[in-house]
Design an enzyme around this catalytic site. Structure first.
Site, short mmCIF file in Angstrom:
data_model
loop_
_atom_site.label_atom_id
_atom_site.label_comp_id
_atom_site.label_asym_id
_atom_site.label_seq_id
_atom_site.Cartn_x
_atom_site.Cartn_y
_atom_site.Cartn_z
N HIS A 10 0.82 -1.22 0.00
CA HIS A 10 0.00 0.00 0.00
C HIS A 10 0.85 1.27 0.00
O HIS A 10 0.39 2.32 -0.44
CB HIS A 10 -1.00 -0.03 1.15
N GLU A 69 -11.80 -10.03 -5.35
CA GLU A 69 -10.40 -10.02 -4.87
C GLU A 69 -9.95 -11.41 -4.48
O GLU A 69 -8.80 -11.62 -4.12
CB GLU A 69 -10.26 -9.14 -3.63
N ASP A 91 -5.01 -8.11 -4.71
CA ASP A 91 -5.31 -9.25 -3.85
C ASP A 91 -5.66 -10.49 -4.67
O ASP A 91 -5.27 -11.60 -4.30
CB ASP A 91 -6.46 -8.90 -2.88
N CYS A 124 -10.00 -2.20 -10.44
CA CYS A 124 -9.41 -1.08 -9.69
C CYS A 124 -8.05 -1.44 -9.09
O CYS A 124 -7.42 -0.62 -8.45
CB CYS A 124 -10.37 -0.57 -8.61
C1 PEP Z 1 -6.74 -4.79 -4.80
O1 PEP Z 1 -6.58 -5.69 -3.99
O2 PEP Z 1 -6.43 -4.88 -6.00
C2 PEP Z 1 -7.32 -3.49 -4.37
C3 PEP Z 1 -7.70 -2.58 -5.24
O3 PEP Z 1 -7.39 -3.27 -3.03
P1 PEP Z 1 -6.10 -2.95 -2.14
O4 PEP Z 1 -4.92 -2.78 -3.04
O5 PEP Z 1 -6.39 -1.72 -1.36
O6 PEP Z 1 -6.00 -4.16 -1.27
MG MG Z 2 -7.46 -5.48 -2.03
#
Ligand code: PEP
Ligand code: MG
Length: 542
Positions: free
Chosen positions: A187, A428, A452, A499
């Site tokens: 992140h 995910e 994920d 996303c």
């Molecule tokens: C993902 O897992 O691709 C996602 C968009 O959520 P995050 O990266 O915040 O886990």
């Molecule tokens: Mg995620």
């Protein structure tokens, strides 16, 4: 000049002074100094820097948490100027020829003991404050800090940064991020991309010796040049000019449609982590917000954000997006996003553990507070709410009944909400992709979280830098799961976006268009690159 090599995870170039965040605990030892006058001057200089830091923190806090709560930083400035405190330190340094760190620490303990013995609770509490101001001065004296605060334009360097450390950095002062650890889809890397800040991870040989030195980050080559020579500086300025020229060219696409040569349209939205990112969404002409990672509001706080403060944040984003769609994801903490005040249990396998929707369904009061804030904000724009880490229909059933309860509560309170809010879930987990035919009957839309989905499909921890070579981000298994989900979801007449970070990978844009993906949500700085790619594709030709 020292050249260190890493991996660029957020594009761009930066030049500036390095602030190395050294988290090794400070061990204070008593040392005899030869020149007590010079040592006292060293203390005076550190004290002056501490006062400057506190003044900057006061200014920032007034704007974010208000004057009353910011007051502590001006109290700390006054305490640092206190004559008794300073005279005690001076007395020790000059009288006993001891080092400044030792004198500050000993004085802190002496004063803290005195304050703690008083009956007045306000004075008693000063014991913590005197330790706090002394820790700040010792941090400056030793270069070892326990909290990450920058007060001047800086390239932040560290072993690694947690999402909460990254999110609380003053972005107006943040020039770049370099870490010796880290992974491309952590992140922290995602946040730097969202903020448009150049970042390098896995920088070999990065340590505290870079602190305070001038450096250049070139994320395209993964290089960090410490004390760059003239030739490197000249090359840097030429590359910066070229980078800016390309950005200007891309900005020529502002106002254009995301349409292929043969006429297929797709939405290109932006991912954000805070209302502060909305100007970047507009600057890059995104069609909406496809992922607002709401957990960053929680990571920035020291306690559960109230319904009111969340309502204000969501309302701000919806209003500023002026009727364009805003997909807000409900709280997704756990795994790498740890928040102290949630008191989450320590787990062997946190990514497979208590995270995201699992926490929300286990702590309905936290979940309902967020849902109330979201629904109340829905009257201010075009809101879609999305739930993370879904694996089964029963979770969706439970969510729906909680949403219904929250709507009843708002009705009883006489508070308005929009009936047009779309509800969606993230794909995910492989489970969600495989049963997407079932889930497609339950909600209005879907968004694939490829970060994920990739880690769970390939059984490879996205945080683990050692696994990079085993993670094929274009793995056919992941792509086929997305394709399957798209087919099932379209069969029910619902829409599906992506996303996760893969959505911005322009070498896959054609494949995503062929699958019929309806929306790609990417970092604001990637929107125009994706648009550019879409506009060069002709699906009628191979
Ligand atoms: C993902 O897992 O691709 C996602 C968009 O959520 P995050 O990266 O915040 O886990
Ligand atoms: Mg995620």
């Amino acid at each position: 000049m020292l050249t260190l090599k890493g991996q660029g995870v957020s594009k761009g170039l930066a030049i500036g002074k390095v602030f190395y965040f050294d988290r090794t605990p400070v061990e204070i030892v008593r040392r005899e100094v030869e020149d007590p006058t010079a040592e006292f001057a060293r203390f005076e200089a550190a004290k002056a820097s501490a006062i400057d830091e506190l003044a900057a923190l006061y200014e920032r806090a007034v704007n974010t948490i208000g004057e009353k709560d910011a007051e502590i930083f001006s109290v700390h400035q006054m305490m640092l100027e206190d004559l008794d405190y300073c005279e005690s330190i001076q007395g020790m340094i000059e009288g006993e020829s001891v080092n400044a760190e030792f004198a500050v620490d000993a004085t802190a303990e002496l004063f803290a003991g005195m304050f703690a013995s008083l009956d007045d609770p306000v004075m008693k509490a000063r014991a913590t404050d005197v330790r706090d101001i002394s820790r700040r001065v010792i941090g400056i004296l030793t270069g070892k800090r326990d909290t990450l605060i920058i007060t001047e334009p800086s390239i932040v360097a560290a072993d690694d940064l947690t999402p909460s450390e990254t999110v609380t950095l003053d972005r107006s002062l943040l020039l770049g991020i370099v870490t010796s650890g880290g992974s491309a889809n952590s992140h922290t890397a995602i946040l730097s991309r969202t903020m448009g800040i150049p970042a390098l991870i896995s920088v070999q040989g990065l340590d505290e010796t870079v602190h305070g030195r001038q450096a250049i980050i070139d994320s395209a080559t993964g290089a960090l040049y410490v004390e760059p020579d003239e030739e490197t500086q000249t090359a840097f300025h030429a590359r910066l000019e070229e980078f800016e020229r390309q950005q200007i060219l891309l900005h020529g696409l502002v106002g254009q449609d995301n349409v292929t040569l043969d006429g297929r349209r797709i939405d290109v939205f932006a991912n954000i982590g805070s209302p502060a990112d909305v100007p970047l969404v507009h600057k890059n002409d995104a069609g909406g917000v496809g992922l607002f990672r709401s957990e960053f509001l929680y990571l920035e706080s020291t306690d559960y954000p109230t319904e009111e403060s969340q309502y204000q944040a969501y309302k701000t984003v919806l209003e500023q997006m002026q009727g364009k769609k805003v997909v807000i994801r409900t709280l997704d903490i756990g795994a790498d996003k740890q928040i102290g005040y949630f008191n989450l249990p320590k787990e062997e396998n946190p990514a497979l553990g208590f995270r995201a929707i699992r926490i929300c369904l286990s702590r309905p009061e936290v979940f309902k507070t967020q849902l109330r804030a979201l629904l109340r904000a829905s009257v201010h724009g075009k809101l879609a709410v999305m739930f993370p880490m879904i694996t089964s229909k029963s979770e969706v059933d439970e969510i729906k009944s909680i949403v219904a309860e929250v709507k009843d509560e708002l009705k009883a309170r006489g508070q308005a909400y929009s009936e047009d809010v779309e509800f969606g879930i993230m794909i995910e987990t492989p489970a969600a992709a495989v049963i997407s035919d079932v889930l497609a009957k339950e909600v209005d839309f879907f968004s694939v979280g490829t970060n994920d989905l990739t880690q769970y499909t390939l059984a490879a921890d996205r945080q683990n830098a050692n696994l990079d070579r085993f993670i094929d981000t274009h793995h056919e298994a992941v792509l086929r799961l997305i394709e399957l989900a798209a087919k099932n979801i379209h069969a029910q007449g619902k829409w599906i976006g992506i996303c996760g970070e893969l959505g911005a990978d322009t070498s896959l844009t054609r494949r995503f268009l062929e699958m019929g993906i309806d929306e790609l949500s990417v970092s604001p700085s990637k929107v125009l690159e994706v648009r550019n790619m879409v506009r060069h594709i002709d699906l009628s030709k191979n």
